[in-house]
Scaffold this motif. Structure first.
Motif, PDB file in Angstrom:
ATOM      1  N   THR A  95       0.860  -1.178   0.000  1.00 24.51           N
ATOM      2  CA  THR A  95       0.000   0.000   0.000  1.00 24.51           C
ATOM      3  C   THR A  95       0.904   1.237   0.000  1.00 24.51           C
ATOM      4  O   THR A  95       2.088   1.125  -0.289  1.00 24.51           O
ATOM      5  CB  THR A  95      -0.988  -0.043   1.196  1.00 24.51           C
ATOM      6  N   SER A  96       0.349   2.412   0.295  1.00 28.03           N
ATOM      7  CA  SER A  96       1.201   3.605   0.307  1.00 28.03           C
ATOM      8  C   SER A  96       1.129   4.287   1.665  1.00 28.03           C
ATOM      9  O   SER A  96       0.263   3.970   2.484  1.00 28.03           O
ATOM     10  CB  SER A  96       0.763   4.588  -0.779  1.00 28.03           C
ATOM     11  N   VAL A 117       3.387  -5.860   5.459  1.00 22.72           N
ATOM     12  CA  VAL A 117       2.883  -4.761   4.640  1.00 22.72           C
ATOM     13  C   VAL A 117       4.022  -3.835   4.232  1.00 22.72           C
ATOM     14  O   VAL A 117       4.837  -3.431   5.068  1.00 22.72           O
ATOM     15  CB  VAL A 117       1.805  -3.946   5.395  1.00 22.72           C
ATOM     16  N   THR A 118       4.085  -3.521   2.942  1.00 20.26           N
ATOM     17  CA  THR A 118       5.025  -2.511   2.448  1.00 20.26           C
ATOM     18  C   THR A 118       4.252  -1.215   2.260  1.00 20.26           C
ATOM     19  O   THR A 118       3.222  -1.206   1.579  1.00 20.26           O
ATOM     20  CB  THR A 118       5.635  -2.946   1.095  1.00 20.26           C
ATOM     21  N   TYR A 119       4.739  -0.150   2.896  1.00 17.17           N
ATOM     22  CA  TYR A 119       4.117   1.170   2.756  1.00 17.17           C
ATOM     23  C   TYR A 119       4.979   2.000   1.816  1.00 17.17           C
ATOM     24  O   TYR A 119       6.052   2.466   2.204  1.00 17.17           O
ATOM     25  CB  TYR A 119       3.998   1.851   4.125  1.00 17.17           C
ATOM     26  N   LEU A 120       4.517   2.180   0.595  1.00 13.72           N
ATOM     27  CA  LEU A 120       5.342   2.865  -0.406  1.00 13.72           C
ATOM     28  C   LEU A 120       5.444   4.365  -0.120  1.00 13.72           C
ATOM     29  O   LEU A 120       4.479   5.000   0.311  1.00 13.72           O
ATOM     30  CB  LEU A 120       4.744   2.675  -1.804  1.00 13.72           C
ATOM     31  N   ASP A 121       6.631   4.911  -0.433  1.00 13.18           N
ATOM     32  CA  ASP A 121       6.839   6.364  -0.353  1.00 13.18           C
ATOM     33  C   ASP A 121       6.093   7.053  -1.488  1.00 13.18           C
ATOM     34  O   ASP A 121       5.732   6.424  -2.484  1.00 13.18           O
ATOM     35  CB  ASP A 121       8.328   6.683  -0.550  1.00 13.18           C
ATOM     36  N   SER A 145      -3.034  -2.224  -2.647  1.00 12.37           N
ATOM     37  CA  SER A 145      -4.124  -1.288  -2.386  1.00 12.37           C
ATOM     38  C   SER A 145      -3.573   0.130  -2.419  1.00 12.37           C
ATOM     39  O   SER A 145      -2.805   0.534  -1.543  1.00 12.37           O
ATOM     40  CB  SER A 145      -4.764  -1.585  -1.022  1.00 12.37           C
ATOM     41  N   ILE A 146      -3.944   0.862  -3.438  1.00 14.46           N
ATOM     42  CA  ILE A 146      -3.463   2.240  -3.614  1.00 14.46           C
ATOM     43  C   ILE A 146      -4.666   3.130  -3.883  1.00 14.46           C
ATOM     44  O   ILE A 146      -5.455   2.856  -4.788  1.00 14.46           O
ATOM     45  CB  ILE A 146      -2.487   2.340  -4.812  1.00 14.46           C
TER      46      ILE A 146
END
Ligand SMILES: *Cc1c(COP(=O)(O)O)cnc(C)c1O
Length: 380
Positions: A95-96, A117-121, A145-146
């Protein structure tokens, strides 16, 4: 004193046509849609007609629409429903950092359940880096999920590129389109969207109703167990009047979309240019539209460096103006906005933000009044 509302991303006023469509279902047409007699069948028919209207707004099929109680429930259902269903395949979600709390906190809960969970920059304007997204995919990734458009700074993500990356890797793509629906064109088929959340009260329907689109063939775990409603995927006697309101609001949004975009863009761009012309020490948070729409038409978010956001809000309120510092969901929170932090704003800049979100009821005169008030507060 005049009373002006510039907080349409927090919630919107129910349109008169929406209320009119709803009223019969709060009066004579009170039947339970699951009942077999005439009164029940009439409620059932109204729900199915609303389902078609919601589907039409995003170019989905009616049987791909599930009614929920709000945008947050739709997000929870998507994230948790996919995670629990696909546990055997993998435990990784992407996700972000700038998602709504409904997505971020669903991810936090899933992390406690063993998901990663990867939280994108995002960059300075709030766009995520599709190459970073691609690099973040592992053979354990089950969901991306974006959000379609950000509720604080209006950034519209490159949804089509994101879905392509997801599908090339066989991953399900969900988008929180609560702010985008009814404000910019959405075509789930063309854009390759597998799941999409939307909410009634953000598009002139009442609070307490939302919808989740799930592409046919995608399986998800129930969020609400009980009866057979919504094909057994979301139990509970339907909020018939709310659903009818949502359907009507979607219908109106579809009819008015182009005019709506043009009008709100005009108000927003006038506001932005007037603020930049009249007030020193401002920073626009979020992108500027170039040749394509990159920012929600009604969203303008400035940091006014000479004043704290809270003080500005209070003084505007005294002048009859409703606006927001970051988002309604984070008010009362002393922390600077996670979105403004993610785009690299320091604490002071983040805390001096004022989010203005225009609606069709606003006029150019209202914008002028707003700018004058801000000018008076800051320059005096
Ligand atoms: C408002 C909002 C939600 C939550 O919707 P509710 O219907 O209020 O639960 C989710 N995502 C975004 C982007 C929103 O703006």
């Amino acid at each position: 004193m005049s009373s002006l509302y510039f907080d349409n991303s927090a919630t919107t006023k129910v349109k008169p046509e929406v209320l009119d469509a709803m009223l019969p279902f709060l009066k004579k047409e009170f039947g339970n849609p699951s009942s077999m007699y005439t009164l029940g069948r009439s409620a059932k028919r109204a729900i199915e007609s609303a389902r078609t209207n919601v589907a039409n707004l995003i170019n989905a099929k009616p049987n791909e629409i599930y009614f929920t109680s709000c945008g947050s429930e739709s997000d929870n259902t998507a994230l948790k429903g996919i995670a629990l269903k696909n546990r055997e395949k993998g435990n990784h979600i992407i996700t972000s950092k700038i998602e709504h709390p409904a997505v971020l906190n669903s991810c936090k809960t899933l992390e406690k359940e063993g998901f990663e969970v990867t939280y994108l920059d995002v960059d300075e304007r709030g766009f995520l880096d599709v190459q970073q997204l691609e690099r973040s995919i592992t053979n354990k990734t089950i969901l991306i999920s974006i959000m379609f458009a950000n509720n604080e700074i209006g950034t519209i993500q490159p949804t089509k590129e994101i879905s392509k990356i997801a599908h090339n890797a066989g991953i399900i793509f969900h988008t929180d389109a609560v702010q985008a629906c009814g404000n910019i064109p959405i075509d789930v088929e063309k854009m390759g969207i597998d799941m999409l959340s939307l909410s009634g009260h953000k598009i002139h329907a009442p609070k307490g109703v939302g919808a989740l689109y799930v592409k046919n063939g995608i399986e998800f775990e129930n969020f609400m167990d009980g009866g057979h409603q919504e094909k057994g995927k979301r139990a509970g006697t339907e909020n018939v009047a709310g659903i009818v309101g949502l359907g009507t609001a979607c219908n109106l949004a579809k009819q008015n979309l182009n005019t709506h975009i043009r009008y709100l863009t005009k108000l927003r761009d006038y506001y932005i240019s007037e603020i930049e012309r009249k007030i020193p020490n401002t920073v626009l948070n979020g992108p500027r539209d170039q040749n394509i729409i990159q920012r929600l038409p009604g969203n303008a978010n400035f940091s006014f460096l000479d004043i704290e956001g809270k003080t500005l809000l209070l003084k505007l309120d005294q002048m009859g103006i409703s606006a927001s510092s970051a988002s309604a969901c984070s008010s009362g929170n002393q922390e600077p906005s996670h979105v403004l932090t993610a785009i690299g704003r320091d604490e002071a800049t983040a805390k001096s933000a004022l989010r203005i979100t225009f609606g069709e009821d606003n006029t150019i005169d209202d914008v002028e009044y707003l700018v004058n008030c801000i000018e008076k507060i800051i320059l005096n």
